[in-house]
Design an enzyme around this catalytic site. Structure first.
Site, PDB file in Angstrom:
ATOM      1  CB  THR A  29       2.320  38.720  20.710  1.00 13.80           C
ATOM      2  OG1 THR A  29       1.063  38.410  20.126  1.00 13.80           O
ATOM      3  CG2 THR A  29       2.866  39.948  19.983  1.00 13.80           C
ATOM      4  CG  ASP A  30      -0.477  34.656  18.307  1.00 17.08           C
ATOM      5  OD1 ASP A  30      -0.704  35.802  18.752  1.00 17.08           O
ATOM      6  OD2 ASP A  30      -1.336  33.744  18.334  1.00 17.08           O
ATOM      7  CD  GLU A  31      -2.345  40.177  19.055  1.00 16.89           C
ATOM      8  OE1 GLU A  31      -2.587  41.261  18.517  1.00 16.89           O
ATOM      9  OE2 GLU A  31      -2.863  39.812  20.118  1.00 16.89           O
ATOM     10  CE1 TYR A  86       1.223  44.037  22.435  1.00 18.00           C
ATOM     11  CE2 TYR A  86      -0.123  42.598  21.062  1.00 18.00           C
ATOM     12  CZ  TYR A  86       0.786  42.766  22.091  1.00 18.00           C
ATOM     13  OH  TYR A  86       1.256  41.670  22.778  1.00 18.00           O
ATOM     14  CE  LYS A 140       5.617  42.109  22.532  1.00 16.85           C
ATOM     15  NZ  LYS A 140       6.278  42.189  23.874  1.00 16.85           N
TER      16      LYS A 140
HETATM   17  P1  NAD Z   1       0.162  43.389  30.913  1.00 16.92           P
HETATM   18  O1  NAD Z   1      -0.291  44.606  30.160  1.00 16.92           O
HETATM   19  O2  NAD Z   1      -0.790  42.682  31.805  1.00 16.92           O
HETATM   20  O3  NAD Z   1       1.446  43.739  31.801  1.00 16.92           O
HETATM   21  C1  NAD Z   1       2.488  44.541  31.342  1.00 16.92           C
HETATM   22  C2  NAD Z   1       3.351  44.940  32.542  1.00 16.92           C
HETATM   23  O4  NAD Z   1       4.450  45.718  32.048  1.00 16.92           O
HETATM   24  C3  NAD Z   1       2.618  45.807  33.566  1.00 16.92           C
HETATM   25  O5  NAD Z   1       2.906  45.350  34.869  1.00 16.92           O
HETATM   26  C4  NAD Z   1       3.180  47.198  33.337  1.00 16.92           C
HETATM   27  O6  NAD Z   1       3.180  48.003  34.506  1.00 16.92           O
HETATM   28  C5  NAD Z   1       4.577  46.879  32.856  1.00 16.92           C
HETATM   29  N1  NAD Z   1       5.160  47.945  32.026  1.00 16.92           N
HETATM   30  C6  NAD Z   1       4.574  48.615  31.006  1.00 16.92           C
HETATM   31  N2  NAD Z   1       5.423  49.526  30.492  1.00 16.92           N
HETATM   32  C7  NAD Z   1       6.579  49.404  31.190  1.00 16.92           C
HETATM   33  C8  NAD Z   1       7.837  50.070  31.120  1.00 16.92           C
HETATM   34  N3  NAD Z   1       8.076  51.024  30.212  1.00 16.92           N
HETATM   35  N4  NAD Z   1       8.818  49.687  31.982  1.00 16.92           N
HETATM   36  C9  NAD Z   1       8.583  48.723  32.903  1.00 16.92           C
HETATM   37  N5  NAD Z   1       7.406  48.090  33.028  1.00 16.92           N
HETATM   38  C10 NAD Z   1       6.411  48.411  32.169  1.00 16.92           C
HETATM   39  O7  NAD Z   1       0.730  42.423  29.779  1.00 16.92           O
HETATM   40  P2  NAD Z   1       0.723  40.820  29.732  1.00 16.92           P
HETATM   41  O8  NAD Z   1      -0.544  40.363  29.118  1.00 16.92           O
HETATM   42  O9  NAD Z   1       1.166  40.292  31.025  1.00 16.92           O
HETATM   43  O10 NAD Z   1       1.866  40.579  28.633  1.00 16.92           O
HETATM   44  C11 NAD Z   1       3.237  40.467  29.030  1.00 16.92           C
HETATM   45  C12 NAD Z   1       4.078  40.272  27.783  1.00 16.92           C
HETATM   46  O11 NAD Z   1       3.650  39.116  27.080  1.00 16.92           O
HETATM   47  C13 NAD Z   1       3.972  41.433  26.791  1.00 16.92           C
HETATM   48  O12 NAD Z   1       5.252  41.658  26.260  1.00 16.92           O
HETATM   49  C14 NAD Z   1       3.025  40.930  25.732  1.00 16.92           C
HETATM   50  O13 NAD Z   1       3.302  41.519  24.480  1.00 16.92           O
HETATM   51  C15 NAD Z   1       3.346  39.451  25.735  1.00 16.92           C
HETATM   52  N6  NAD Z   1       2.240  38.547  25.322  1.00 16.92           N
HETATM   53  C16 NAD Z   1       1.018  38.665  25.903  1.00 16.92           C
HETATM   54  C17 NAD Z   1       0.006  37.776  25.532  1.00 16.92           C
HETATM   55  C18 NAD Z   1      -1.361  37.821  26.177  1.00 16.92           C
HETATM   56  O14 NAD Z   1      -2.260  37.095  25.752  1.00 16.92           O
HETATM   57  N7  NAD Z   1      -1.588  38.611  27.213  1.00 16.92           N
HETATM   58  C19 NAD Z   1       0.261  36.799  24.571  1.00 16.92           C
HETATM   59  C20 NAD Z   1       1.539  36.722  23.998  1.00 16.92           C
HETATM   60  C21 NAD Z   1       2.528  37.605  24.391  1.00 16.92           C
HETATM   61  P1  TYD Z   2      -8.149  40.491  23.422  1.00 17.80           P
HETATM   62  O1  TYD Z   2      -8.395  39.752  24.687  1.00 17.80           O
HETATM   63  O2  TYD Z   2      -8.209  41.991  23.428  1.00 17.80           O
HETATM   64  O3  TYD Z   2      -6.767  39.973  22.831  1.00 17.80           O
HETATM   65  P2  TYD Z   2      -6.120  40.225  21.350  1.00 17.80           P
HETATM   66  O4  TYD Z   2      -6.797  41.354  20.689  1.00 17.80           O
HETATM   67  O5  TYD Z   2      -4.704  40.518  21.704  1.00 17.80           O
HETATM   68  O6  TYD Z   2      -6.304  38.930  20.608  1.00 17.80           O
HETATM   69  O7  TYD Z   2      -9.205  39.994  22.370  1.00 17.80           O
HETATM   70  C1  TYD Z   2      -9.347  38.624  22.042  1.00 17.80           C
HETATM   71  C2  TYD Z   2     -10.378  38.541  20.923  1.00 17.80           C
HETATM   72  O8  TYD Z   2     -11.646  38.949  21.445  1.00 17.80           O
HETATM   73  C3  TYD Z   2     -10.082  39.484  19.767  1.00 17.80           C
HETATM   74  O9  TYD Z   2     -10.511  38.860  18.548  1.00 17.80           O
HETATM   75  C4  TYD Z   2     -10.957  40.690  20.055  1.00 17.80           C
HETATM   76  C5  TYD Z   2     -12.156  40.066  20.729  1.00 17.80           C
HETATM   77  N1  TYD Z   2     -12.855  40.929  21.711  1.00 17.80           N
HETATM   78  C6  TYD Z   2     -14.242  41.059  21.640  1.00 17.80           C
HETATM   79  O10 TYD Z   2     -14.910  40.508  20.748  1.00 17.80           O
HETATM   80  N2  TYD Z   2     -14.860  41.843  22.577  1.00 17.80           N
HETATM   81  C7  TYD Z   2     -14.166  42.481  23.554  1.00 17.80           C
HETATM   82  O11 TYD Z   2     -14.793  43.224  24.368  1.00 17.80           O
HETATM   83  C8  TYD Z   2     -12.737  42.323  23.626  1.00 17.80           C
HETATM   84  C9  TYD Z   2     -11.929  43.025  24.699  1.00 17.80           C
HETATM   85  C10 TYD Z   2     -12.123  41.512  22.686  1.00 17.80           C
END
Ligand code: NAD
Ligand code: TYD
Length: 353
Positions: free
Chosen positions: A133-135, A159, A163
């Site tokens: 992630t960019d975070e 989080y 990561k």
């Molecule tokens: P998500 O929370 O929707 O899905 C995570 C999945 O991993 C779930 O299916 C869960 O059951 C599985 N999981 C959790 N712990 C596990 C374990 N110990 N062993 C096997 N499986 C396990 O997450 P997402 O949003 O799909 O993100 C996927 C990846 O992309 C993550 O690594 C996250 O850090 C990264 N990412 C997410 C975003 C975003 O905006 N959602 C952006 C950048 C990077």
């Molecule tokens: P989120 O979707 O939780 O992703 P991340 O924290 O990984 O960026 O949140 C996106 C942005 O929206 C973040 O600045 C937090 C904000 N946010 C709200 O303002 N209200 C909400 O209820 C949630 C879930 C997020």
């Protein structure tokens, strides 16, 4: 040939599995622990498809992963599995350390043992792609340039710290053991199958349920938003042509304040599914207490992946968000099953209590 995907029942992982199998016949072994965020309903269209082998299990289970690698002999591992929600990491960081740090470490150990045992050609072709992630780069000042791959790591939430730790382990396994790794750091994703704890699906759900749309603090925090299908195409491209040991930032060149995101969402909903009383969904926006340690701004410079690998996002925020809103409107039962917990019934049925 096959690939092993972890976390393939989550939001991005399930989109990746569906996109992959829509474009190629190379099988996917999908290892997912099915935490609250894993939802096999996302993959129901693959029922009976022999190209998709689902295994319920933990990336931290070395023996299980070693066995899967020995049996399926994948040419790559794509690691999506993680605890992914910042707010949950604030309330309970331990699961984040267990999966994101220790789990990634054990997965790397299993990958290293497997890779060491491969024949020379297979060793040369093998890849471990870590999805991050960019975070990890921390929070940007309003006028600071967008994150590049050389930005310092300054994670601010449990989080992002977990990561960051996993990214460092992946890097170390390349430098120390020569494991052929690739790392991607992507901005905020949105699209189908996102768990409604994250901003966009939460607001979709609450808007239709007549509930408040909660914005943290002043709602002026900035994120870069990328349509999930574009993230998946970037990962496929990095897997195909990325240079071993390199990091690639992935983003949509699309910085928006949270206020703007929710206002745009409401405007699309007003058009596609107007409120019965004719008023705007924007009236449901409320400002609530801010998230502790809330990062103010993220922005991604995706120049490297564009120049080196020729990847570009296909969707703009306008087209991607409209598609997303339509998808949630067309899949109300999916959203109801997630919010009611009914999606977990399948688990009980299949695995018992
Ligand atoms: P998500 O929370 O929707 O899905 C995570 C999945 O991993 C779930 O299916 C869960 O059951 C599985 N999981 C959790 N712990 C596990 C374990 N110990 N062993 C096997 N499986 C396990 O997450 P997402 O949003 O799909 O993100 C996927 C990846 O992309 C993550 O690594 C996250 O850090 C990264 N990412 C997410 C975003 C975003 O905006 N959602 C952006 C950048 C990077
Ligand atoms: P989120 O979707 O939780 O992703 P991340 O924290 O990984 O960026 O949140 C996106 C942005 O929206 C973040 O600045 C937090 C904000 N946010 C709200 O303002 N209200 C909400 O209820 C949630 C879930 C997020």
């Amino acid at each position: 040939m096959a690939i092993l995907v972890t976390g393939g029942a989550g939001f991005i992982g399930s989109n990746f599995v569906l996109d992959w199998l829509a474009q190629a016949d190379e099988p996917i072994v999908n290892l997912d622990a099915l935490t609250y965020a894993g939802n096999l309903e996302n993959l129901s269209s693959l029922a009976g498809d022999s190209r998709h082998v689902f295994v319920r299990g933990d990336i931290g289970d070395f023996d299980l992963v070693a066995d899967l690698l020995a049996r399926h002999r994948p040419r790559a591992i794509v690691n999506f599995a993680a605890e992914s929600h910042v707010d949950r990491s604030i309330h309970g960081p331990e699961d984040f350390i267990r999966t994101n740090v220790v789990g990634t470490f054990r997965l790397l150990e299993a990958a290293r043992a497997y890779w060491n045992g491969l024949a020379a050609d297979d060793r040369a072709g093998f890849r471990f792609l870590h999805v991050s992630t960019d975070e990890v780069y921390g929070s940007l000042a309003p006028d600071a340039p967008a994150f590049t791959e050389t930005n310092r790591y300054e994670p601010n939430s449990p989080y992002s710290a977990s990561k960051a730790a996993s990214d460092h382990l992946v890097r170390a396994y390349h430098h120390t053991y020569g494991l052929p790794v690739l790392t991607t750091n992507c901005s905020n994703n949105y699209g189908p199958y996102q768990f409604p704890e994250k901003l966009i699906p939460l607001c979709m759900h609450n808007a239709q349920a007549g509930k408040p749309l909660p914005l943290y603090g002043d709602g002026r925090q900035i994120r870069d938003w990328l349509y999930v299908g574009d993230h998946c195409s970037a990962i496929r491209r990095v897997l195909e042509a990325g240079s071993i040991g390199e990091v690639y930032n992935i983003g949509g060149w699309n910085e928006q304040t949270n206020r703007e995101v929710v206002a745009t969402l409401c405007a699309i909903l007003d058009e596609l599914s107007p409120r019965a009383d004719g008023r705007s969904y924007a009236e449901q926006i409320v400002f609530v207490q801010d998230r502790p340690g809330h990062d103010r701004r993220y922005a991604i410079n995706a120049g490297k992946i564009e120049r080196a690998l020729g990847w570009h996002p296909a969707e703009t925020f306008a087209t991607g968000l409209r598609k997303t809103v339509r998808w949630y409107l067309d899949h109300q039962q999916w959203l109801r099953n997630v919010t009611s917990g009914a999606y977990r019934n399948w688990l009980k049925q299949q695995y018992g209590a």
